[in-house]
Design an enzyme around this catalytic site. Structure first.
Site, PDB file in Angstrom:
ATOM      1  N   LYS A 141       1.006  -1.158  -0.163  1.00 34.91           N
ATOM      2  CA  LYS A 141       0.038  -0.115  -0.075  1.00 34.91           C
ATOM      3  C   LYS A 141       0.852   1.246  -0.081  1.00 34.91           C
ATOM      4  O   LYS A 141       1.949   1.365   0.475  1.00 34.91           O
ATOM      5  CB  LYS A 141      -0.868  -0.140   1.255  1.00 34.91           C
ATOM      6  CG  LYS A 141      -2.064   1.130   1.094  1.00 34.91           C
ATOM      7  CD  LYS A 141      -2.798   1.084   2.425  1.00 34.91           C
ATOM      8  CE  LYS A 141      -4.037   2.126   2.544  1.00 34.91           C
ATOM      9  NZ  LYS A 141      -4.865   1.823   3.703  1.00 34.91           N
TER      10      LYS A 141
ATOM     11  N   SER B 275      -9.689   2.091   3.000  1.00 31.15           N
ATOM     12  CA  SER B 275      -8.723   2.823   2.000  1.00 31.15           C
ATOM     13  C   SER B 275      -7.710   1.850   1.300  1.00 31.15           C
ATOM     14  O   SER B 275      -7.389   2.195   0.419  1.00 31.15           O
ATOM     15  CB  SER B 275      -8.166   3.854   2.770  1.00 31.15           C
ATOM     16  OG  SER B 275      -7.358   3.198   3.865  1.00 31.15           O
TER      17      SER B 275
ATOM     18  N   SER C 121     -10.085  -0.362   7.096  1.00 31.11           N
ATOM     19  CA  SER C 121      -9.272  -0.168   5.658  1.00 31.11           C
ATOM     20  C   SER C 121      -8.805  -1.338   5.149  1.00 31.11           C
ATOM     21  O   SER C 121      -8.404  -1.374   4.011  1.00 31.11           O
ATOM     22  CB  SER C 121      -8.628   0.958   5.669  1.00 31.11           C
ATOM     23  OG  SER C 121      -9.266   2.167   6.157  1.00 31.11           O
TER      24      SER C 121
END
Length: 484
Positions: free
Chosen positions: A78, A153, A177
């Site tokens: 990420k 996210s 997330s």
């Protein structure tokens, strides 16, 4: 089965037997990225040259007898975890060209284990969002319906695993997330106990809530990644110096003797009928596997959403104050004074959702409102943690939906922040309490994925993995692939 379809443990077996090389595996994954990335938009930076170089190094390690489970396995990181010499943007204009001079601890650990990093994944800006529509770069599309959001996210990480653009990925979870996009994309998402995995080098959103964890194709892979990234780190003042077990030893397909609670508050008003039906079927399957299931009440759960949206923006406001256009990141140059430059840097560097949360946090912490909002939210947090602790005296784990809905359409909630915030209603109490949560694929409603969330007491990761593994082996939902 194509090479990019493999799980970590399947790929590891082939590498160990010399039936395939890491270089061949990596090239297959990179070719897959080239074929599907234009449809889904999961990756911010494709690191092809680095991946090929790391694959060659991995092959040398393997030929020398180093058969660590993650050696030579292509992965995605990420884009809010620092990677030395590789752009780390947080999907924000503010850090669009930021290149860190060091690795996050998690990246260090993975490199030591033989990481092959094929790219950095798209996300909601600074991890603030539930749909990956808040990325300042581009939206990410759900492979189960390209007009649908992938969750957020960590939407890019979830999509990357679901579409086989990597064998596994690493994400971060502040209010759901990892788990919510895992549920939306029909992959496995694991949020460990707060302090179980080092946050050093993770760009901070809300420091008392953030936690790094894996997104994988199955539960076995989740255990293998956890074996590498779970560790004590003296550079992280919140890291727990707590023994790390071999998580793969907990993967037993039997739930005899387990007591599971089903909190009625998580079956919220507004839950889609199809999600409820999938969950009833999943709970029945857990009972078939030998578990005793009983309804339980967590009455303070209804206050978790309000508490979260005081605590998280308050911490975000403090963490994002560092972006002033002086030391690093975007800097507005055409200004009349230092103060004007700082103001314009934040005006043009941050997106709407980040600004919204900074304003919320500033208000909650301002003189005259601190006691009424922030202090009260922390007291509610304490009540929620106590409530979970009491329930776990009777139950081994709790079972809930990961999300009350299936993936919604892109643009459907972007103009209604409150509806967007409600997407995480089932996941954020777990971050408030600092306990672990695992999302596993549980089926489909109208062709769209539904996730089942398994919640445990602090440092009970082995219990969650065992429950998830038993359920997964009995159902096989994780084997279904999106129709790309």
């Amino acid at each position: 089965m194509k090479l990019y379809d493999l799980t970590i443990h399947q790929a590891h077996d082939l590498l160990k037997r010399k039936e395939v090389s890491s270089l061949e595996l990596t090239k297959a994954v990179l070719k897959r990225i080239a074929g599907v990335e234009g449809k889904v938009g999961a990756i911010v930076s494709i690191t092809e040259d680095l991946a090929l170089s790391q694959a060659e190094q991995a092959d040398k390690r393997i030929s020398g007898g180093d058969f660590a489970p993650l050696t030579g396995i292509p992965a995605l990181i990420k884009d809010n975890m620092c990677t030395n010499g590789i752009r780390t943007t947080c999907s924000s204009k503010m850090l669009e060209n930021f290149v860190p001079p060091y690795d996050a601890t998690v990246v260090e650990r993975l490199k030591e284990a033989g990481l092959v990093m094929v790219g950095k994944t798209n996300m909601d800006e600074f991890a603030m969002g539930s749909s990956t529509e808040n990325s300042a770069l581009f939206p990410t599309h759900n492979p189960w319906g390209l007009d649908r959001v992938p969750g957020g996210s960590s939407g890019g990480s979830a999509v990357g695993v679901a579409t086989d653009e990597a064998i596994y990925a690493v994400g971060s979870d502040t209010g759901g997330s990892i788990r919510q996009p895992a549920g939306f994309c029909s992959v496995v998402g694991f949020k460990p106990t707060y302090s179980r995995v080092s946050r050093y080098g993770l760009v901070a959103f809300a420091s008392s809530l953030d936690q790094i964890g894996p997104l994988t194709k199955d539960v076995t892979d989740s255990a293998l990644v956890m074996n590498v990234i779970a560790s004590y780190d003296p550079r992280d003042s919140t890291s727990a110096n707590y023994p790390v077990p071999d998580y793969t030893e907990s993967l037993i397909p039997d739930l005899g003797g387990f007591r599971l609670g089903v909190p009625r508050e998580y079956f919220v008003e507004g839950m889609e009928k199809g999600v409820g039906e999938v969950m009833r079927t999943a709970i029945a399957k857990l009972e078939e596997l030998g578990a005793t299931v009983e309804e339980v009440s967590l009455p303070h759960t209804k206050y978790a959403l309000a508490a979260y949206y005081i605590i998280a923006p308050s911490e975000a406001m403090a963490n994002l104050a560092r972006y002033d256009g002086v030391k690093y990141g975007f800097s507005y140059q055409d200004a009349e004074s230092m103060w004007d430059a700082m103001e314009k840097t934040r005006q043009f560097g941050f997106g709407p959702e980040v600004k919204r949360r900074i304003i919320l946090g500033t208000y909650a912490l301002s003189a005259g409102y601190y006691d009424a909002y922030y202090l009260k939210a922390q007291k509610v947090r304490t009540l929620i943690r106590r409530e979970f602790a009491e329930v776990f005296q009777r139950f081994d784990a709790l079972i809930t939906p990961t999300s009350p809905t299936v993936p919604f359409k892109i643009g459907e909630k972007v103009d209604d922040p409150l509806q967007m915030y409600l997407s995480d209603v089932c996941t954020l109490p777990i971050n408030i309490a600092g306990i672990p949560g695992l999302s596993v694929p549980a089926g489909f409603s109208d062709g769209l994925p539904v996730g089942m969330q398994i919640i445990g007491k602090p440092f009970s990761e082995e219990t969650l993995l065992r429950i998830g593994f038993a359920y997964e082996q009995a159902t096989g939902w994780w084997e279904q692939k999106p129709p790309l």
